[in-house]
Design a protein around this motif. Structure first.
Motif, PDB file in Angstrom:
ATOM      1  N   UNK A  27       1.405  -1.164   0.358  1.00  0.00           N
ATOM      2  CA  UNK A  27      -0.157  -0.083   0.286  1.00  0.00           C
ATOM      3  C   UNK A  27       1.128   1.213  -0.320  1.00  0.00           C
ATOM      4  N   UNK A  28       0.494   2.232  -1.115  1.00  0.00           N
ATOM      5  CA  UNK A  28       1.404   3.574  -0.727  1.00  0.00           C
ATOM      6  C   UNK A  28       1.600   3.800   0.300  1.00  0.00           C
ATOM      7  N   UNK A  29       0.597   3.599   1.711  1.00  0.00           N
ATOM      8  CA  UNK A  29       0.481   4.501   2.482  1.00  0.00           C
ATOM      9  C   UNK A  29       1.785   3.741   3.621  1.00  0.00           C
ATOM     10  N   UNK A  30       2.248   2.633   3.241  1.00  0.00           N
ATOM     11  CA  UNK A  30       3.442   1.995   3.571  1.00  0.00           C
ATOM     12  C   UNK A  30       4.932   2.224   3.134  1.00  0.00           C
ATOM     13  N   UNK A  31       3.795   2.948   1.784  1.00  0.00           N
ATOM     14  CA  UNK A  31       5.452   3.228   1.125  1.00  0.00           C
ATOM     15  C   UNK A  31       6.987   4.168   1.779  1.00  0.00           C
ATOM     16  N   UNK A  32       5.413   4.952   2.422  1.00  0.00           N
ATOM     17  CA  UNK A  32       6.502   5.669   3.535  1.00  0.00           C
ATOM     18  C   UNK A  32       6.975   5.959   4.330  1.00  0.00           C
ATOM     19  N   UNK A  33       8.661   5.894   5.073  1.00  0.00           N
ATOM     20  CA  UNK A  33       9.245   5.394   5.602  1.00  0.00           C
ATOM     21  C   UNK A  33       9.950   3.787   5.461  1.00  0.00           C
ATOM     22  N   UNK A  34      10.165   3.805   4.160  1.00  0.00           N
ATOM     23  CA  UNK A  34      10.851   2.491   3.416  1.00  0.00           C
ATOM     24  C   UNK A  34      12.306   2.707   3.951  1.00  0.00           C
ATOM     25  N   UNK A  88       4.544  -4.462   7.231  1.00  0.00           N
ATOM     26  CA  UNK A  88       3.266  -4.753   6.851  1.00  0.00           C
ATOM     27  C   UNK A  88       2.575  -5.824   5.185  1.00  0.00           C
ATOM     28  N   UNK A  89       1.693  -5.563   4.800  1.00  0.00           N
ATOM     29  CA  UNK A  89       1.081  -6.106   4.564  1.00  0.00           C
ATOM     30  C   UNK A  89       1.382  -6.100   2.506  1.00  0.00           C
TER      31      UNK A  89
END
Lengths: 268, 152
Positions: A27-34, A88-89
């Motif tokens: 999910x794009x939300x999980x990309x932040x802070x990758x 995350x997912x």
């Protein structure tokens, strides 16, 4: 090579023909802070995210003429997806997917297939894959099948002391009987184990046995909050079956077995 | 075999243990993505059990001949599993299923499961009607299952 380089140049406008190795979608939300990670081409190619809409692809640069397939490449693929799965997912791609440009990754992968990805992410949300394999201990399966079947015991005694050639036909008939019982037995054991494990999973995939030692090769899609309950059940089964079946319990894995979506490219 | 102690702690799995999943599962895109798998398919050679062959029959016959069968031995899995210890263990496992199931409002299914024969391997537990996963299991011989979203 020249043709391919031209195509790549047209698509990505990078002079040295660099493609992108694609690990998976999150999910794009999980990309932040990758956090970034070493990719398939080593430290020089850090894994980063490419965002389009609500989705992000995990990619790293790869020279266009470099074909992934070494052990280290597989290990990098596994490692990157494992990291993503911890955060995350994650929808894991199959090993070996290379796309020629960022533009193609965004448009043709993420945007074009957004509905499928969104559906799949919703299904996988909050879940991990746990894999349970059960192996027969040494000759346990054969012994058990044979000793519980007087016919097999009888026929086995009949070929003792005879060479293969002398008892050719008898052996084939005996072997056929054993094979039939072994297959049935294995199927029952597989089902019995599944009956104990499946209730804790949201979905189950069972792979066919890859060797005669394998009683079960099951992949469970498990909610993260049910993990400990599954751990307990596997632990109990493991003790109960000791000396007969050995359990191998793997995870949490990215949901490899539940991402078997085959996306069509459509016309480019 | 190196794996011997039963453990409820899962392992992350080394590459060897997950390589099939990496090569054979996961999302695939066709055509415009370069699926660079030169030689890789070799790793996923199908090593399925082939029982319907003379070679296999002869091998089984020989393997059993060498086993020194003891029909009166009473040591097979049914006995192993039907033992008191195991019965209790399976019972305990079933009890532990109570919690998640209680929350899902499936008590009937649960009772049926508990009433199932305790000898796990000898007689597989009866799958209660309507059990959520009883029918989900794809036949081992079919190709990969079609997930939702593929019908579009």
């Amino acid at each position: 090579m020249t043709g391919r380089a031209e195509m790549t140049a047209a698509a990505s406008a990078t002079p040295q023909a660099t493609s992108l190795y694609v690990y998976g979608v999150i999910p794009a939300a999980d990309a932040r802070g990758w956090p970034g990670a070493d990719g398939i081409d080593g430290p020089s190619a850090t894994v980063r995210t490419l965002v389009a809409g609500e989705l992000a692809a995990l990619v790293s640069a790869l020279p266009s003429d470099r074909i992934p397939g070494r052990r280290d490449d597989l290990e990098a693929h596994r490692r990157v997806l494992s990291l993503a799965n911890e955060r995350g997912t994650t929808i894991p791609m199959r090993f070996g997917i290379v796309i020629d440009s960022e533009d193609l990754v965004r448009k043709e992968l993420l945007v074009r297939h957004a509905p499928e990805f969104t559906d799949l992410l919703r299904k996988l949300d909050g879940h991990v894959q746990m894999t349970v394999r059960a192996f027969y201990v040494e000759d346990e399966l054969l012994r058990e099948v044979a000793e519980n079947e007087p016919e097999i015991v009888h026929r086995t005694a009949a070929i003792q002391g005879l060479s293969e050639l002398e008892s050719w036909q008898e052996r084939i008939e005996l072997g056929e009987l054993i094979a039939e019982r072994v297959t049935a037995r294995r199927a029952r054991d597989e089902q019995a184990l599944l009956d104990r494990l499946a209730p804790l999973a949201s979905d189950v995939r069972v792979d066919p046995p890859r060797s005669e030692r394998v009683a079960l090769d099951a992949h469970l899609l498990v909610r993260r909050d049910r993990r400990s309950a599954l751990d307990d059940v596997v632990g109990v089964l493991g003790s109960a079956l000791q000396g007969h079946l050995t359990l191998r319990y793997l995870g949490p894995l990215p949901p490899y077995s539940f991402a078997n979506l085959s996306l069509e490219a459509g016309d480019q | 075999m190196a794996i011997s102690t039963p453990s409820s702690r899962p392992s992350g799995g080394g590459l060897a243990e997950v390589v099939e999943l990496i090569l054979d599962r996961g999302l695939v895109i066709d055509i415009w993505a370069r699926v660079s798998l030169v030689g890789i398919e070799l790793l996923t050679i199908e090593a399925r059990i082939v029982v319907a062959s003379i070679d296999t029959y002869l091998r089984y016959a020989e393997a059993v001949r060498r086993l020194n069968l003891e029909p009166g031995r009473q040591l097979g899995a049914p006995d192993l599993i039907a033992g008191t210890k195991t019965e209790k263990a399976i019972e305990a496992a079933t009890d532990q299923l109570d919690e998640p199931f209680g929350g899902l409002g499936q008590p009937a299914e649960h009772k049926a499961r508990r009433a199932a024969p305790p000898d796990l391997l000898d007689a597989p537990a009866t799958v209660p009607k309507g059990a959520r996963h009883a029918t989900r299991r794809p036949s081992p011989r079919t190709s990969r299952p079609v997930p939702r979203g593929d019908e579009r």
